[in-house]
Design a protein around this motif. Structure first.
Motif, short mmCIF file in Angstrom:
data_model
loop_
_atom_site.label_atom_id
_atom_site.label_comp_id
_atom_site.label_asym_id
_atom_site.label_seq_id
_atom_site.Cartn_x
_atom_site.Cartn_y
_atom_site.Cartn_z
N GLY A 80 -0.24 -2.12 1.66
CA GLY A 80 -1.69 -2.12 1.80
C GLY A 80 -2.17 -1.32 2.98
N GLY A 81 -3.45 -1.00 2.96
CA GLY A 81 -4.09 -0.24 4.04
C GLY A 81 -5.40 0.34 3.56
N GLY A 82 -6.01 1.15 4.39
CA GLY A 82 -7.26 1.78 4.03
C GLY A 82 -7.07 2.94 3.08
N SER A 83 -8.14 3.29 2.37
CA SER A 83 -8.14 4.51 1.55
C SER A 83 -8.24 5.73 2.48
CB SER A 83 -9.30 4.48 0.57
OG SER A 83 -9.19 3.40 -0.32
N GLY A 84 -8.10 6.90 1.90
CA GLY A 84 -8.20 8.12 2.68
C GLY A 84 -6.86 8.66 3.12
N HIS A 85 -5.77 7.96 2.80
CA HIS A 85 -4.44 8.37 3.24
C HIS A 85 -3.52 8.69 2.07
CE1 HIS A 85 -5.68 7.10 7.16
NE2 HIS A 85 -5.84 5.85 6.77
N PHE A 86 -4.05 8.88 0.88
CA PHE A 86 -3.24 9.04 -0.31
C PHE A 86 -2.18 10.14 -0.11
CE2 PHE A 86 -2.08 10.11 -4.57
CZ PHE A 86 -2.07 8.88 -5.20
N PRO A 87 -0.94 9.87 -0.62
CA PRO A 87 -0.51 8.80 -1.52
C PRO A 87 -0.18 7.46 -0.85
CG PRO A 87 1.30 10.29 -1.15
CD PRO A 87 0.11 10.91 -0.47
N TRP A 88 -0.13 7.41 0.43
CA TRP A 88 0.10 6.16 1.16
C TRP A 88 -1.14 5.29 0.94
CZ3 TRP A 88 -2.17 3.44 5.22
CH2 TRP A 88 -1.35 2.68 6.05
N THR A 89 -1.02 4.16 0.32
CA THR A 89 0.10 3.38 -0.12
C THR A 89 0.15 3.23 -1.66
OG1 THR A 89 -1.24 1.39 0.09
CG2 THR A 89 0.12 1.99 1.99
N ALA A 90 -0.98 3.40 -2.32
CA ALA A 90 -1.04 3.19 -3.76
C ALA A 90 -0.14 4.14 -4.53
CB ALA A 90 -2.48 3.33 -4.26
N GLY A 91 0.12 5.33 -3.97
CA GLY A 91 0.97 6.29 -4.64
C GLY A 91 2.42 5.88 -4.72
N PHE A 92 2.80 4.81 -3.99
CA PHE A 92 4.18 4.37 -3.98
C PHE A 92 4.41 3.11 -4.82
CE2 PHE A 92 3.84 6.19 0.53
CZ PHE A 92 4.09 7.47 0.09
N VAL A 93 3.49 2.81 -5.70
CA VAL A 93 3.64 1.65 -6.59
C VAL A 93 4.36 2.11 -7.85
CG1 VAL A 93 2.42 -0.07 -7.97
CG2 VAL A 93 1.61 0.49 -5.66
N GLY A 94 5.53 1.55 -8.08
CA GLY A 94 6.31 1.92 -9.25
C GLY A 94 7.75 1.48 -9.10
N ALA A 95 8.58 1.80 -10.07
CA ALA A 95 9.96 1.35 -10.10
C ALA A 95 10.72 1.82 -8.87
CB ALA A 95 10.65 1.88 -11.37
N GLY A 96 11.47 0.91 -8.27
CA GLY A 96 12.27 1.24 -7.12
C GLY A 96 11.53 1.28 -5.82
N LEU A 97 10.23 0.99 -5.86
CA LEU A 97 9.47 1.00 -4.62
C LEU A 97 8.56 -0.23 -4.58
CD1 LEU A 97 8.68 4.50 -3.16
CD2 LEU A 97 8.12 2.37 -2.01
N ALA A 98 7.25 -0.09 -4.63
CA ALA A 98 6.38 -1.25 -4.43
C ALA A 98 5.91 -1.84 -5.75
CB ALA A 98 5.17 -0.87 -3.58
N ASP A 99 5.61 -3.15 -5.72
CA ASP A 99 5.05 -3.84 -6.88
C ASP A 99 3.54 -3.79 -6.92
OD1 ASP A 99 7.52 -5.10 -8.10
OD2 ASP A 99 7.66 -5.87 -6.06
N GLY A 100 2.92 -3.60 -5.77
CA GLY A 100 1.48 -3.54 -5.73
C GLY A 100 1.00 -3.01 -4.40
N ALA A 101 -0.28 -2.61 -4.36
CA ALA A 101 -0.91 -2.13 -3.12
C ALA A 101 -2.36 -2.55 -3.11
CB ALA A 101 -0.79 -0.62 -3.00
N ALA A 102 -2.79 -3.13 -2.00
CA ALA A 102 -4.19 -3.48 -1.79
C ALA A 102 -4.83 -2.38 -0.97
CB ALA A 102 -4.30 -4.82 -1.07
N LEU A 103 -5.98 -1.88 -1.43
CA LEU A 103 -6.65 -0.77 -0.75
C LEU A 103 -8.03 -1.15 -0.28
CD1 LEU A 103 -4.36 1.16 -1.64
CD2 LEU A 103 -6.14 2.84 -2.10
N GLY A 104 -8.32 -0.87 0.99
CA GLY A 104 -9.66 -1.04 1.52
C GLY A 104 -10.48 0.21 1.34
N ASP A 105 -11.66 0.21 1.95
CA ASP A 105 -12.51 1.40 1.93
C ASP A 105 -11.86 2.47 2.80
OD1 ASP A 105 -14.65 3.09 1.46
OD2 ASP A 105 -16.13 1.49 1.72
N VAL A 106 -12.50 3.62 2.91
CA VAL A 106 -11.93 4.73 3.66
C VAL A 106 -11.70 4.32 5.11
CG1 VAL A 106 -12.30 7.10 4.46
CG2 VAL A 106 -12.99 6.44 2.15
N PHE A 107 -10.46 4.41 5.55
CA PHE A 107 -10.04 4.09 6.91
C PHE A 107 -10.35 2.63 7.28
CE2 PHE A 107 -10.43 8.75 8.60
CZ PHE A 107 -9.47 9.14 7.68
N THR A 108 -10.41 1.77 6.29
CA THR A 108 -10.77 0.36 6.52
C THR A 108 -9.73 -0.53 5.86
OG1 THR A 108 -13.11 0.94 6.50
CG2 THR A 108 -12.56 -1.39 6.23
#
Length: 605
Positions: A80-108
């Motif tokens: 999890g973390g703020g938006s604006g940093h893609f692919p960190w963290t939502a881009g790493f959701v998938g097999a062999g890595l993360a099960d989920g990611a919570a995203l806030g607003d930009v830099f939040t």
């Protein structure tokens, strides 16, 4: 992500606290694609989950989760973390890595409610591990979500990433913030989950990786919040902010801009002192772009970093170079070193398949390096391939070298202007390509050549190889044609023989380029030059004087190409735009011919 009912006043207050104000109606913003500032993060995540629906599902208003889970997994990994940093963290959701990611607003940071919803929607498991960067808002909200899950009987734990060496002293690493080194921690933790490790081992592995991971970032220019008209911060031109955070947090110092090799040394030197005691000498390295630094630049920098690490006796295992933890449109990069042991190396190398990080199983057997060892001759080298005559070099060889040196000086001085002319209807690389090619030609000509033909062939081959592009190829053909003309019959280099050789070079260019006078190419200057040179020599003029006069004709012909529409090449689709500007190839040819004339003018009459 924004709340379902965006609070515009809160958004404006946020910009104001950062010394920024929402632009007035009609003011241009620096983010080109958006529906509105407060909708940006939500729109981004909605589009992302749609594009990669084969990997993940959208958790409305909260984040994303995997579409499937590993059958062996007994632990869930939530980032999890703020938006604006893609692919960190939502881009790493998938097999062999993360099960989920919570995203806030930009830099939040995401809210505790968002984090809780992402964790709860996942299938029940033996435990949930939260992993995120060490920022106050993130820590507060993840702790609240963790307490809520624990209250419901879920074994929930957290590992906070603290890899940024610029944000705290080595003896107080727990206060450091997390930046791109987070990927090293996420990856090994996700691989441990995929192989079926329980929560105790997954947490242990994540903490071990974090303790062995160090990063340092630099910025060349600031980032821009969606809807804003100016960057969040500025880096003075000609400067580099060292240690800058991914939200624009102050760095540890500002230094003058430096060559890539020096920047590589700066980054490596800052990280090596924190190598763990008794380390194996193996690291994985992550060279991360922050959003507006090209991959080509990153690879230039990586070359220097790889040499620095090799010189330090460090083995690099499966490095990653690319954009992995960005900061909107910030120009900059960061280097991460994560020291490996056998277990961490195995987990780092394990397969993964996410939208932004993919690693296939090792299925191809390595080929013995000796089978691939092929001797490649240096282009333009002075060897038997080019030798037409034996014996010592004559004065004409030294003269030809002097001509190439004079041409290089003239083109180097005009490099920026040639690039500007090329950019009007092309890609703007003509000046740099000519300089690069001529520099290679001069270098090739400095080797021992026994005759003029040998030198010109070597120079032409080097020019074509290093200069690249259309101009590199055509100048290679031109010099090769002149070389063939000079080698066609007996000894001696009379003025008439040189005219015939230059004419052959011109004909070769026309033949290879499928061009003629009037197409707005270098031939529009070259053909008039050859005609004027032949006429002057036929009338009895000395070569030096004849060449200088013909070069002036080429200069005038090059200027006259401003009235032509290009009928060939990259400029043809933008023919109208090029009207009023001379052809850069014709201009550079005229520069070269005049430079040659300044040398030949010294010849005795």
């Amino acid at each position: 992500m924004p709340r379902e009912t965006p609070d515009q006043g809160l958004y404006d207050q946020t910009l104001a606290r950062r010394g920024r104000f929402r632009p007035q109606e009609g003011t241009a913003t620096m983010t080109n694609i958006l529906n509105g500032p407060t909708e940006f993060a939500g729109d981004m995540l909605s589009g992302y989950s749609s594009a990669y629906s084969r990997y993940l599902r959208l958790v409305p208003g909260a984040g994303v989760v995997r579409r499937t889970v590993d059958s062996r997994a007994t632990t869930r990994l939530v980032l999890g973390g703020g938006s604006g940093h893609f692919p960190w963290t939502a881009g790493f959701v998938g097999a062999g890595l993360a099960d989920g990611a919570a995203l806030g607003d930009v830099f939040t940071s995401p809210s505790a409610e968002q984090i809780y919803r992402v964790a709860k929607i996942l299938p029940p498991a033996g435990g949930v591990l939260f992993c995120y960067g060490n920022y106050a808002g993130d820590v507060l909200h993840f702790d609240m979500a963790q307490a809520r899950l624990r209250g419901e009987g879920v074994d929930c734990r957290s590992v906070v990433v603290t890899d940024d060496v610029a944000s705290g002293a080595a003896d107080n690493a727990a206060v450091r913030r997390g930046i791109a080194g987070s990927l090293a921690v996420f990856k090994v933790a996700g691989a441990a989950v995929a192989r079926g490790d329980g929560i105790d081992d997954v947490e242990r592995i994540a903490r071990l990786a974090n303790a062995r991971t160090r990063s340092l970032g630099v910025a060349f220019a600031g980032c821009t919040l969606p809807g804003a008209a100016e960057p969040l911060f500025r880096v003075e031109p000609g400067s580099i902010a060292v240690g800058l955070g991914i939200h624009g947090e102050p760095g540890i110092r500002t230094v003058p801009s430096m060559p890539a090799r020096e920047l590589a040394a700066t980054l490596v030197a800052a990280l090596l002192p924190e190598a763990p005691v008794g380390n194996s000498g193996r690291v994985t390295a992550i060279l991360n772009g922050l959003g507006a630094t090209s991959h080509e630049e990153l690879y230039v920098l990586w070359g220097g970093i790889a040499r620095q690490l090799d010189d330090a006796g460090i083995e690099v295992v499966l490095p990653e170079v690319g954009e992995l933890a960005t900061s909107l449109d910030m120009a900059g990069c960061s280097l991460t070193l994560s020291w490996l042991d056998d277990e961490l190396e195995e987990l780092w190398a394990a397969p993964a398949d996410t939208p932004s990080f993919r690693r296939a199983p090792a299925q191809v057997q390595a080929v013995d390096g000796e089978q691939l060892a092929v001797a490649v001759p240096e282009v333009g080298a002075a060897d038997g391939r080019f030798a037409e005559h034996g014996g010592a070099a004559g004065p004409e060889v030294d003269l030809a070298r002097a001509v190439l040196v004079a041409m290089l000086a003239a083109v180097s001085e005009a490099e920026a202007e040639l690039g500007r002319l090329d950019a009007i209807a092309g890609d703007g690389d003509h000046g740099s390509g000519m300089t690069r090619g001529l520099r290679a030609a001069v270098e090739a000509a400095t080797s021992g050549h026994s005759d003029l033909s040998s030198l010109l062939r070597a120079a032409g081959a080097a020019w074509s190889d290093k200069g690249g592009g259309t101009s590199g190829a055509l100048w290679g053909v031109l010099l090769g044609g002149v070389a063939d003309g000079l080698a066609a019959d007996g000894q001696g280099y009379s003025a008439s023989r040189i005219v015939a050789a230059v004419s052959l070079g011109c004909d070769r260019v026309a033949e290879v380029g499928h061009a003629s006078v009037g197409d707005k190419t270098m031939l529009d200057a070259f053909v008039p030059f050859v005609d004027a040179l032949r006429a002057a020599v036929d009338s009895g003029a000395p070569l030096g004087a004849a060449w200088s006069g013909a070069a002036q004709v080429a200069t005038e012909a090059a200027a006259a190409t401003a009235d032509l529409r290009p009928r060939l090449g990259r400029a043809r689709p933008l023919a109208e735009r090029s009207l009023g500007s001379p052809d850069p190839g014709a201009v550079s040819l005229a520069l070269c011919l005049n430079a040659a004339g300044s040398v030949l003018a010294a010849l005795p009459a």
